[in-house]
Structures are given as C-alpha cells and as structure tokens.
Design an enzyme around this catalytic site. Structure first.
Site, PDB file in Angstrom:
ATOM      1  N   ASP A  68       0.850  -1.187   0.000  1.00  0.00           N
ATOM      2  CA  ASP A  68       0.000   0.000   0.000  1.00  0.00           C
ATOM      3  C   ASP A  68       0.888   1.240   0.000  1.00  0.00           C
ATOM      4  O   ASP A  68       2.125   1.143  -0.122  1.00  0.00           O
ATOM      5  CB  ASP A  68      -1.026  -0.043   1.146  1.00  0.00           C
ATOM      6  CG  ASP A  68      -0.396   0.207   2.518  1.00  0.00           C
ATOM      7  OD1 ASP A  68       0.842   0.337   2.608  1.00  0.00           O
ATOM      8  OD2 ASP A  68      -1.159   0.256   3.502  1.00  0.00           O
ATOM      9  N   HIS A  69       0.254   2.398   0.167  1.00  0.00           N
ATOM     10  CA  HIS A  69       0.988   3.668   0.096  1.00  0.00           C
ATOM     11  C   HIS A  69       2.082   3.791   1.152  1.00  0.00           C
ATOM     12  O   HIS A  69       3.059   4.500   0.949  1.00  0.00           O
ATOM     13  CB  HIS A  69       0.003   4.834   0.248  1.00  0.00           C
ATOM     14  CG  HIS A  69      -0.801   4.758   1.515  1.00  0.00           C
ATOM     15  ND1 HIS A  69      -1.864   3.879   1.657  1.00  0.00           N
ATOM     16  CD2 HIS A  69      -0.684   5.402   2.702  1.00  0.00           C
ATOM     17  CE1 HIS A  69      -2.378   4.005   2.872  1.00  0.00           C
ATOM     18  NE2 HIS A  69      -1.674   4.921   3.524  1.00  0.00           N
ATOM     19  N   CYS A  81       3.047  -3.328   3.974  1.00  0.00           N
ATOM     20  CA  CYS A  81       2.218  -2.180   4.336  1.00  0.00           C
ATOM     21  C   CYS A  81       2.934  -1.467   5.478  1.00  0.00           C
ATOM     22  O   CYS A  81       4.114  -1.739   5.702  1.00  0.00           O
ATOM     23  CB  CYS A  81       0.781  -2.595   4.671  1.00  0.00           C
ATOM     24  SG  CYS A  81       0.579  -3.665   6.105  1.00  0.00           S
ATOM     25  N   THR A 140       2.677  -1.470   8.930  1.00  0.00           N
ATOM     26  CA  THR A 140       3.140  -2.383   9.991  1.00  0.00           C
ATOM     27  C   THR A 140       3.348  -3.803   9.492  1.00  0.00           C
ATOM     28  O   THR A 140       4.012  -4.602  10.161  1.00  0.00           O
ATOM     29  CB  THR A 140       2.087  -2.467  11.114  1.00  0.00           C
ATOM     30  OG1 THR A 140       0.847  -2.912  10.525  1.00  0.00           O
ATOM     31  CG2 THR A 140       1.881  -1.118  11.786  1.00  0.00           C
ATOM     32  N   GLY A 141       2.723  -4.145   8.391  1.00  0.00           N
ATOM     33  CA  GLY A 141       2.691  -5.529   7.908  1.00  0.00           C
ATOM     34  C   GLY A 141       1.508  -6.309   8.489  1.00  0.00           C
ATOM     35  O   GLY A 141       1.198  -7.409   8.031  1.00  0.00           O
ATOM     36  N   HIS A 149      10.359 -24.379   9.018  1.00  0.00           N
ATOM     37  CA  HIS A 149       9.308 -25.101   9.745  1.00  0.00           C
ATOM     38  C   HIS A 149       7.900 -24.844   9.218  1.00  0.00           C
ATOM     39  O   HIS A 149       7.018 -25.664   9.419  1.00  0.00           O
ATOM     40  CB  HIS A 149       9.340 -24.726  11.233  1.00  0.00           C
ATOM     41  CG  HIS A 149      10.481 -25.365  11.974  1.00  0.00           C
ATOM     42  ND1 HIS A 149      10.575 -25.391  13.347  1.00  0.00           N
ATOM     43  CD2 HIS A 149      11.592 -26.013  11.517  1.00  0.00           C
ATOM     44  CE1 HIS A 149      11.677 -26.030  13.719  1.00  0.00           C
ATOM     45  NE2 HIS A 149      12.328 -26.398  12.618  1.00  0.00           N
ATOM     46  N   ASN A 150       7.663 -23.676   8.606  1.00  0.00           N
ATOM     47  CA  ASN A 150       6.297 -23.311   8.195  1.00  0.00           C
ATOM     48  C   ASN A 150       6.129 -23.254   6.690  1.00  0.00           C
ATOM     49  O   ASN A 150       5.024 -22.968   6.212  1.00  0.00           O
ATOM     50  CB  ASN A 150       5.895 -21.955   8.799  1.00  0.00           C
ATOM     51  CG  ASN A 150       6.193 -21.855  10.274  1.00  0.00           C
ATOM     52  OD1 ASN A 150       7.093 -21.143  10.697  1.00  0.00           O
ATOM     53  ND2 ASN A 150       5.481 -22.621  11.086  1.00  0.00           N
ATOM     54  N   ARG A 194       6.987   0.760   7.800  1.00  0.00           N
ATOM     55  CA  ARG A 194       7.186   1.770   8.850  1.00  0.00           C
ATOM     56  C   ARG A 194       7.871   1.166  10.070  1.00  0.00           C
ATOM     57  O   ARG A 194       8.005   1.823  11.099  1.00  0.00           O
ATOM     58  CB  ARG A 194       5.828   2.366   9.254  1.00  0.00           C
ATOM     59  CG  ARG A 194       5.210   3.227   8.168  1.00  0.00           C
ATOM     60  CD  ARG A 194       3.800   3.677   8.548  1.00  0.00           C
ATOM     61  NE  ARG A 194       3.253   4.569   7.532  1.00  0.00           N
ATOM     62  CZ  ARG A 194       1.950   4.838   7.400  1.00  0.00           C
ATOM     63  NH1 ARG A 194       1.073   4.281   8.211  1.00  0.00           N
ATOM     64  NH2 ARG A 194       1.531   5.672   6.453  1.00  0.00           N
ATOM     65  N   HIS A 225       7.008 -31.258   9.966  1.00  0.00           N
ATOM     66  CA  HIS A 225       6.486 -29.901   9.731  1.00  0.00           C
ATOM     67  C   HIS A 225       5.428 -29.903   8.635  1.00  0.00           C
ATOM     68  O   HIS A 225       4.440 -29.170   8.715  1.00  0.00           O
ATOM     69  CB  HIS A 225       7.634 -28.942   9.392  1.00  0.00           C
ATOM     70  CG  HIS A 225       8.683 -28.911  10.460  1.00  0.00           C
ATOM     71  ND1 HIS A 225       8.419 -28.457  11.728  1.00  0.00           N
ATOM     72  CD2 HIS A 225       9.969 -29.339  10.464  1.00  0.00           C
ATOM     73  CE1 HIS A 225       9.499 -28.578  12.481  1.00  0.00           C
ATOM     74  NE2 HIS A 225      10.460 -29.119  11.725  1.00  0.00           N
ATOM     75  N   ARG A 285       2.197 -31.005  10.066  1.00  0.00           N
ATOM     76  CA  ARG A 285       1.527 -29.940  10.826  1.00  0.00           C
ATOM     77  C   ARG A 285       0.850 -28.947   9.887  1.00  0.00           C
ATOM     78  O   ARG A 285      -0.263 -28.482  10.161  1.00  0.00           O
ATOM     79  CB  ARG A 285       2.553 -29.233  11.725  1.00  0.00           C
ATOM     80  CG  ARG A 285       2.990 -30.126  12.874  1.00  0.00           C
ATOM     81  CD  ARG A 285       4.249 -29.646  13.565  1.00  0.00           C
ATOM     82  NE  ARG A 285       4.659 -30.619  14.583  1.00  0.00           N
ATOM     83  CZ  ARG A 285       5.870 -30.648  15.132  1.00  0.00           C
ATOM     84  NH1 ARG A 285       6.796 -29.768  14.785  1.00  0.00           N
ATOM     85  NH2 ARG A 285       6.156 -31.557  16.031  1.00  0.00           N
TER      86      ARG A 285
HETATM   87  C1  RB5 Z   1      -1.965   2.681   6.454  1.00  0.00           C
HETATM   88  O1  RB5 Z   1      -2.044   3.892   7.124  1.00  0.00           O
HETATM   89  C2  RB5 Z   1      -1.723   1.537   7.416  1.00  0.00           C
HETATM   90  O2  RB5 Z   1      -2.858   1.345   8.221  1.00  0.00           O
HETATM   91  C3  RB5 Z   1      -1.389   0.268   6.666  1.00  0.00           C
HETATM   92  O3  RB5 Z   1      -0.258   0.489   5.899  1.00  0.00           O
HETATM   93  C4  RB5 Z   1      -1.046  -0.939   7.517  1.00  0.00           C
HETATM   94  O4  RB5 Z   1      -0.099  -0.650   8.479  1.00  0.00           O
HETATM   95  C5  RB5 Z   1      -2.192  -1.698   8.031  1.00  0.00           C
HETATM   96  O5  RB5 Z   1      -2.080  -2.708   8.708  1.00  0.00           O
END
Ligand code: RB5
Length: 154
Positions: free
Chosen positions: A13-14, A70, A72-73, A103-104, A114, A138, A141
């Site tokens: 995403d952005h 994204c 936080t991911g 393992h996964n 970020r 594995h 599982r």
């Molecule tokens: C976007 O602001 C943010 O919410 C997105 O990139 C992500 O972190 C969501 O989980």
C-alpha cells in the site's frame, strides 16, 4: 543470490511504496522475475485490495512466492492468511524469516515499511528466498490447517 529464482509477485500500500521499490530492484538485480501489482504512488489506498491480488495468485499456485508490504505488515498478514495454501509470515528479524521457511514453508513474506529499514528488509528477503523447507513432521503440521480457508469459502 543463490537458491530459489522462481518469479515473485509483490504488492504494497501507500505506506510501503518506497520499500517495495527497493525490494523489487533487489529481486530483479538477483535475476528474479517480479510481477508488481502496485501500489505505485504514495497516494492513500486500501491495503486489502493489493493483499488479495497477491495472496490469491499464491493460493492458486500461479506464483510460488509472494511479498506484501504495508505500514506495519499487520493488515497484509491478516488478509493473506485468509487464503487456503497461503502461509504468510510477518518478519522483522532474520531468525523468524529463516524459521518461517524451515518449519512453516512460508510462501508469502510480509514486511512493515514503517517498522524496518531497507538494509534489513533486503537481508530478510534474501535469506527467506534461500532457506529451504525441512518437510517431515512440519509438513504433517501444515496439512492440519492449510485447507481451513476452503471450508470457510463454502
Ligand atoms: C496505512 O495507514 C496503514 O494502516 C497500513 O499500511 C497498515 O499498516 C495496516 O495494517
């Protein structure tokens, strides 16, 4: 880079466009074909749109590996892991990235643009692509949950 050179589908995403471009350049320089589904600018977008694009192609088997980014991911992880046969691993340390392969058998790597810097991100990508799955107990599982999404889809 040695090891897995299968094409990779990538999306973000952005909040992670800049990191996605670094990862894409790294993959291409390593001789890996990349399908980039966007986003392509820092204009605000909704991460599920791109998460679904990537995860659905891994779920269908069209791509063996995907990378999603994204802020936080977390959002991308939640989306990707809804799909059967998708085992998405949100990683910000090398040990987790390597173990997610051993393992996964993780087939989607998730990065938080970020959360981590580009040097760590590229090392995570490199080690994640190179590390083989150990199989054996594995695999047994993974078999216990890999198809759960299919039941939910019915
Ligand atoms: C976007 O602001 C943010 O919410 C997105 O990139 C992500 O972190 C969501 O989980």
């Amino acid at each position: 880079m040695e090891g897995n050179k299968a094409p990779v589908i990538i999306g973000c995403d952005h909040a992670a466009v800049v990191l996605k471009e670094s990862v894409k350049t790294f993959l291409e320089k390593s001789g890996i074909e990349v399908e980039d589904v966007g986003a392509h600018s820092t204009d605000s977008v909704d991460y599920p749109y791109f998460g679904i694009k990537v995860a659905s192609q891994v779920a269908s088997g069209r791509f063996k590996r995907g990378i999603l980014l994204c802020g936080t991911g977390l959002g991308m992880s939640m989306v990707a892991n809804r799909f059967s046969n998708v085992r998405a691993a949100l990683c910000s340390d090398i040990f987790s990235a390597v173990m997610s392969r051993r393992h996964n058998d993780s087939n989607v790597l998730i990065l938080g643009g970020r959360v981590i810097g580009d040097i760590l991100a590229l090392e995570l990508v490199k080690q994640w692509l190179e590390e083989p799955f150990e199989g054996g107990r594995h695999q047994m599982r993974l078999d216990k949950f890999d198809k759960l999404g299919e039941k939910a889809e019915k």
